[in-house]
Scaffold this motif. Structure first.
Motif, PDB file in Angstrom:
ATOM      1  N   ALA A 178       0.830  -1.198   0.000  1.00 55.87           N
ATOM      2  CA  ALA A 178       0.000   0.000   0.000  1.00 55.87           C
ATOM      3  C   ALA A 178       0.867   1.251   0.000  1.00 55.87           C
ATOM      4  CB  ALA A 178      -0.925  -0.003   1.223  1.00 55.87           C
ATOM      5  N   VAL A 179       1.959   1.226   0.785  1.00 57.71           N
ATOM      6  CA  VAL A 179       2.846   2.389   0.828  1.00 57.71           C
ATOM      7  C   VAL A 179       3.535   2.582  -0.518  1.00 57.71           C
ATOM      8  CG1 VAL A 179       4.876   3.374   1.947  1.00 57.71           C
ATOM      9  CG2 VAL A 179       3.174   2.163   3.303  1.00 57.71           C
ATOM     10  N   ARG A 180       3.896   1.467  -1.134  1.00 59.25           N
ATOM     11  CA  ARG A 180       4.547   1.547  -2.454  1.00 59.25           C
ATOM     12  C   ARG A 180       3.610   2.238  -3.472  1.00 59.25           C
ATOM     13  NH1 ARG A 180       5.744  -3.262  -2.701  1.00 59.25           N
ATOM     14  NH2 ARG A 180       7.873  -3.158  -1.918  1.00 59.25           N
ATOM     15  N   ASN A 181       2.304   2.111  -3.275  1.00 58.35           N
ATOM     16  CA  ASN A 181       1.326   2.738  -4.157  1.00 58.35           C
ATOM     17  C   ASN A 181       1.022   4.170  -3.737  1.00 58.35           C
ATOM     18  OD1 ASN A 181       1.082   0.388  -5.656  1.00 58.35           O
ATOM     19  ND2 ASN A 181      -0.576  -0.409  -4.361  1.00 58.35           N
ATOM     20  N   GLY A 182       1.772   4.690  -2.780  1.00 60.53           N
ATOM     21  CA  GLY A 182       1.616   6.096  -2.403  1.00 60.53           C
ATOM     22  C   GLY A 182       0.758   6.331  -1.189  1.00 60.53           C
ATOM     23  N   GLU A 183       0.300   5.291  -0.523  1.00 59.75           N
ATOM     24  CA  GLU A 183      -0.545   5.470   0.658  1.00 59.75           C
ATOM     25  C   GLU A 183       0.299   5.413   1.932  1.00 59.75           C
ATOM     26  OE1 GLU A 183      -3.617   2.577   0.635  1.00 59.75           O
ATOM     27  OE2 GLU A 183      -4.063   2.797  -1.504  1.00 59.75           O
ATOM     28  N   SER A 184      -0.255   6.036   2.987  1.00 62.81           N
ATOM     29  CA  SER A 184       0.368   5.948   4.310  1.00 62.81           C
ATOM     30  C   SER A 184      -0.490   5.028   5.174  1.00 62.81           C
ATOM     31  CB  SER A 184       0.467   7.334   4.968  1.00 62.81           C
ATOM     32  OG  SER A 184       1.364   8.149   4.253  1.00 62.81           O
ATOM     33  N   VAL A 185       0.171   4.287   6.040  1.00 61.57           N
ATOM     34  CA  VAL A 185      -0.538   3.328   6.888  1.00 61.57           C
ATOM     35  C   VAL A 185      -0.192   3.635   8.347  1.00 61.57           C
ATOM     36  CG1 VAL A 185      -0.837   0.906   7.488  1.00 61.57           C
ATOM     37  CG2 VAL A 185      -0.472   1.556   5.094  1.00 61.57           C
ATOM     38  N   TYR A 186      -1.241   3.571   9.192  1.00 57.18           N
ATOM     39  CA  TYR A 186      -1.026   3.782  10.631  1.00 57.18           C
ATOM     40  C   TYR A 186      -1.753   2.672  11.381  1.00 57.18           C
ATOM     41  CZ  TYR A 186      -1.370   5.684  15.323  1.00 57.18           C
ATOM     42  OH  TYR A 186      -1.318   5.858  16.693  1.00 57.18           O
ATOM     43  N   ALA A 187      -1.121   2.094  12.339  1.00 60.34           N
ATOM     44  CA  ALA A 187      -1.744   1.029  13.135  1.00 60.34           C
ATOM     45  C   ALA A 187      -1.471   1.287  14.612  1.00 60.34           C
ATOM     46  CB  ALA A 187      -1.186  -0.340  12.736  1.00 60.34           C
ATOM     47  N   GLU A 188      -2.508   1.109  15.422  1.00 61.84           N
ATOM     48  CA  GLU A 188      -2.381   1.318  16.871  1.00 61.84           C
ATOM     49  C   GLU A 188      -2.597  -0.005  17.594  1.00 61.84           C
ATOM     50  OE1 GLU A 188      -4.282   4.007  20.487  1.00 61.84           O
ATOM     51  OE2 GLU A 188      -4.910   4.340  18.416  1.00 61.84           O
ATOM     52  N   ASP A 189      -1.657  -0.377  18.429  1.00 56.67           N
ATOM     53  CA  ASP A 189      -1.699  -1.626  19.195  1.00 56.67           C
ATOM     54  C   ASP A 189      -1.939  -2.831  18.275  1.00 56.67           C
ATOM     55  OD1 ASP A 189      -1.289  -0.240  21.547  1.00 56.67           O
ATOM     56  OD2 ASP A 189      -3.439  -0.038  21.966  1.00 56.67           O
TER      57      ASP A 189
ATOM     58  N   PRO B  54      11.106 -18.210  23.032  1.00 57.67           N
ATOM     59  CA  PRO B  54      10.351 -18.662  21.863  1.00 57.67           C
ATOM     60  C   PRO B  54       9.438 -17.560  21.355  1.00 57.67           C
ATOM     61  CG  PRO B  54       9.386 -19.520  23.865  1.00 57.67           C
ATOM     62  CD  PRO B  54      10.655 -18.842  24.282  1.00 57.67           C
ATOM     63  N   PRO B  55       8.786 -17.749  20.207  1.00 60.88           N
ATOM     64  CA  PRO B  55       7.842 -16.749  19.676  1.00 60.88           C
ATOM     65  C   PRO B  55       6.754 -16.438  20.706  1.00 60.88           C
ATOM     66  CG  PRO B  55       8.309 -18.415  18.023  1.00 60.88           C
ATOM     67  CD  PRO B  55       8.951 -18.898  19.282  1.00 60.88           C
ATOM     68  N   ALA B  56       6.392 -15.159  20.777  1.00 64.21           N
ATOM     69  CA  ALA B  56       5.401 -14.719  21.771  1.00 64.21           C
ATOM     70  C   ALA B  56       4.612 -13.553  21.205  1.00 64.21           C
ATOM     71  CB  ALA B  56       6.103 -14.313  23.074  1.00 64.21           C
ATOM     72  N   ASP B  57       3.456 -13.303  21.830  1.00 62.58           N
ATOM     73  CA  ASP B  57       2.610 -12.188  21.410  1.00 62.58           C
ATOM     74  C   ASP B  57       3.316 -10.869  21.681  1.00 62.58           C
ATOM     75  OD1 ASP B  57       0.541 -13.832  20.633  1.00 62.58           O
ATOM     76  OD2 ASP B  57      -0.349 -13.885  22.638  1.00 62.58           O
ATOM     77  N   ALA B  58       3.103  -9.911  20.772  1.00 61.13           N
ATOM     78  CA  ALA B  58       3.653  -8.558  20.944  1.00 61.13           C
ATOM     79  C   ALA B  58       2.708  -7.584  20.255  1.00 61.13           C
ATOM     80  CB  ALA B  58       5.055  -8.460  20.344  1.00 61.13           C
ATOM     81  N   TRP B  59       2.709  -6.359  20.743  1.00 58.52           N
ATOM     82  CA  TRP B  59       1.849  -5.317  20.175  1.00 58.52           C
ATOM     83  C   TRP B  59       2.697  -4.069  19.890  1.00 58.52           C
ATOM     84  CZ3 TRP B  59       0.314  -8.826  23.726  1.00 58.52           C
ATOM     85  CH2 TRP B  59      -0.900  -9.505  23.505  1.00 58.52           C
ATOM     86  N   PHE B  60       2.379  -3.403  18.751  1.00 54.88           N
ATOM     87  CA  PHE B  60       3.107  -2.210  18.352  1.00 54.88           C
ATOM     88  C   PHE B  60       2.121  -1.163  17.846  1.00 54.88           C
ATOM     89  CE2 PHE B  60       6.384  -5.389  18.193  1.00 54.88           C
ATOM     90  CZ  PHE B  60       7.561  -4.723  18.495  1.00 54.88           C
TER      91      PHE B  60
END
Length: 584
Positions: free
Chosen positions: A11-22, A33-39
């Motif tokens: 999507a960014v490559r097509n010129g859009e900006s992306v925002y994600a919360e948690d 080992p692999p575990a849950d994480a939030w960003f």
């Protein structure tokens, strides 16, 4: 992670900006080992001079601790709410009257149907005892409540007389109640309120008095006396001056499942619980020797069920003209349901206190833990903005400033949670001084004046005399006033008005903050003072709030022997009034 981010990079490559919360990820870490994480992160295209996307800007903050803390907080709150709902259900179904009074002003927080019936179904929740039941003030009940709150010692009254208005506008009616004022305390052992519970025993008292009156009448009234004794809903008995039973009502004999003749003298003792015989006999002997009224709690075996049930026994001595005891008149009242309710109340109160302490400890620990990564985020953002890691352009500076604002916002939320946790755990210290109301108000109004000008809101301040003082903690008082003014600014639209007024009585000073904002719905007038409750979630979220400000402010005010009240209506503005003790 790649599977999650790939569509976003496209999507960014097509010129859009992306925002994600948690946003949720499953990550592999070096230490496990692999575990849950939030960003919380953003993805923006970086272009060269001809507009081609040559890179991606990806500022990100890991919010794993905050997300988990929020979930733990919700779980703790849900547990406390379940306990509270269960407690209220028990209170509502209890045959005895019960009310919960909050703070030093004894504000009704909860009343069950039996209490409502006793006081004539008046609208008393949210009002102090003095305001809701003015007729009891001169009868000394408020003074008794003050003593319980101050000393943390319960008050017990047996057949306590009280004049009450049973219907609005009617003359006061005398009732008799068995009552207990039980202090409630927080995790720090400080008294926060009082539970008032008991029973309306008016009918039993009046019936016993009528029987006592008849006992002094002539022998011709004996038949009427026996009729009344068998009619009242308690066990009735009489005894000779030396304490031997000489009469039992039919109800009493049926309860024991034996002829009355078999119970006279000391025949009744065999039906008492073995553990209760010695203390019961000791109290009865003391009354026989001194002539003082007899009162004792003991368990009697019911013939129908074979179970032991708690009873309250009372007896008074009847005397002749010379003062000699001629007979003892007594009653036994079944109090099994009341005893069980009291035990359940004590258990649930303890559970609620423990749950509140655990929640407070957890919130305090998590708030401290969150401070470390937040400070690191702010520090590294400042280093990059200062060019320590190399030159930065204007766009990067704007992004760094956004990171800094987000960090400051999270820091403020953590501070609120930490303050709330300290209050719940009783860890807030107070320095009570004599404070000038005028100086306290001026210092706070200066802090919000600029924000009021930016929103084009008129801020009207009072002309407070210089000789009006309060006894309070300076910092806590400014925190309360600042929160009330900040809320007024938040919920008042541009071109609105906020006014501050001060009134004083002999014992208190009230500071009112009145606004022309959106108001508070009637069903939330008291709930807005509960933690994490907001009058308008959509607006509060936009204005960066989590619903702790009013809860903290009211607890601070009550800890300083004051309170906060609100008057409001949807669309008609609000008036929040903080009342604090007046310094002499």
């Amino acid at each position: 992670i790649v599977d999650v981010l790939a569509p976003m990079f496209e999507a960014v490559r097509n010129g859009e900006s992306v925002y994600a919360e948690d946003a949720h990820f499953v990550m592999e870490r070096a230490d496990g080992p692999p575990a849950d994480a939030w960003f919380t992160f953003g993805l923006s295209p970086v272009r060269d001079e001809d507009g081609s996307v040559i890179a991606f800007l990806n500022p990100a903050i890991e919010t794993t601790l905050a997300v988990r803390a929020a979930q733990e907080t919700r779980d703790a709150r849900d547990g406390a709410e379940r306990i509270e709902r269960r407690l209220r259900e028990i209170f509502s179904q209890a045959p005895a009257f019960l009310a919960v009074l909050n703070g030093p002003q004894h504000v009704f927080e909860f009343v069950n149907p039996a209490y409502n019936q006793l006081v004539g179904h008046r609208d008393i929740v949210g009002h102090s005892v003095a305001d809701a039941l003015p007729e009891v003030v001169e009868q000394g009940f408020v003074d008794i409540l003050d003593g319980v709150f101050r000393t943390a010692k319960p008050f017990i009254g047996r057949e306590f007389p009280v004049m009450l208005q049973r219907t609005p506008g009617a003359e006061s009616e005398q009732r008799f109640v068995d009552l207990v004022y039980q202090p409630l305390s927080n995790a720090a052992g400080e008294t926060t309120g009082i539970v008032a519970h008991g029973n309306d025993v008016t009918e039993g008292v009046l019936a016993r008095r009528e029987i006592e009156r008849l006992l002094y009448a002539s022998e011709e009234s004996e038949a009427r006396y026996r009729f009344l004794a068998n009619a009242i809903p308690v066990q009735v008995w009489t005894a000779t001056p030396d304490g031997m039973l000489d009469y039992l009502s039919d109800r009493t004999a049926r309860y024991f499942g034996a002829p009355a003749e078999a119970l006279l003298g000391r025949g009744w003792a065999q039906y008492l619980h073995a553990d209760d015989v010695e203390p019961t006999v000791r109290r009865w002997t003391s009354s026989l020797e001194t002539g003082r009224p007899y009162e004792a709690d003991f368990r009697i075996r019911e013939h129908a069920s074979g179970d032991y049930r708690w009873h309250l026994a009372r007896a008074t001595a009847q005397r002749d003209d010379a003062g000699n005891i001629i007979r003892w008149f007594g009653t036994n009242t079944d109090i099994e349901d009341r005893r069980r309710a009291e035990v359940e109340l004590e258990r649930l109160t303890f559970e609620a206190t423990e749950a509140n302490r655990a929640k407070g400890d957890f919130l305090a620990a998590m708030s401290h833990e969150l401070r470390t990564p937040l400070n690191a985020i702010g520090g590294y953002a400042q280093l990059v903005e200062m060019g320590v890691r190399g030159p930065v352009n204007e766009a990067q500076i704007l992004d760094l400033q956004k990171i800094q604002r987000s960090k400051n916002h999270l820091d403020a939320l953590v501070s609120d949670v930490l303050a709330f946790a300290k209050l719940g755990a009783g860890r807030i210290e107070y320095r009570m001084d004599k404070l000038s109301v005028r100086e306290s108000l001026d210092s706070v109004l200066e802090m919000v004046a600029t924000q009021a000008m930016e929103k084009q809101i008129e801020l009207a301040s009072p002309d407070v005399p210089t000789d009006v003082f309060i006894t309070a903690d300076s910092d806590k008082t400014r925190q309360i006033l600042l929160n009330l003014l900040a809320n007024a600014l938040k919920f008042t639209p541009s071109t609105g008005k906020i006014s501050v007024s001060v009134s004083a009585s002999a014992k208190t000073v009230s500071i009112a903050v009145c606004d022309t904002g959106i108001g508070v719905p009637p069903d939330k007038l008291e709930r807005i003072f509960e933690p994490f409750v907001q009058a308008d979630r959509a607006l509060s979220a936009k204005e960066h709030g989590v619903g702790l400000g009013l809860a903290i402010s009211r607890q601070l005010a009550r800890a300083m022997d004051g309170d906060i009240r609100v008057q409001s209506a949807s669309g008609a503005g609000s008036t929040f009034t903080v009342t604090l003790p007046r310094a002499q």
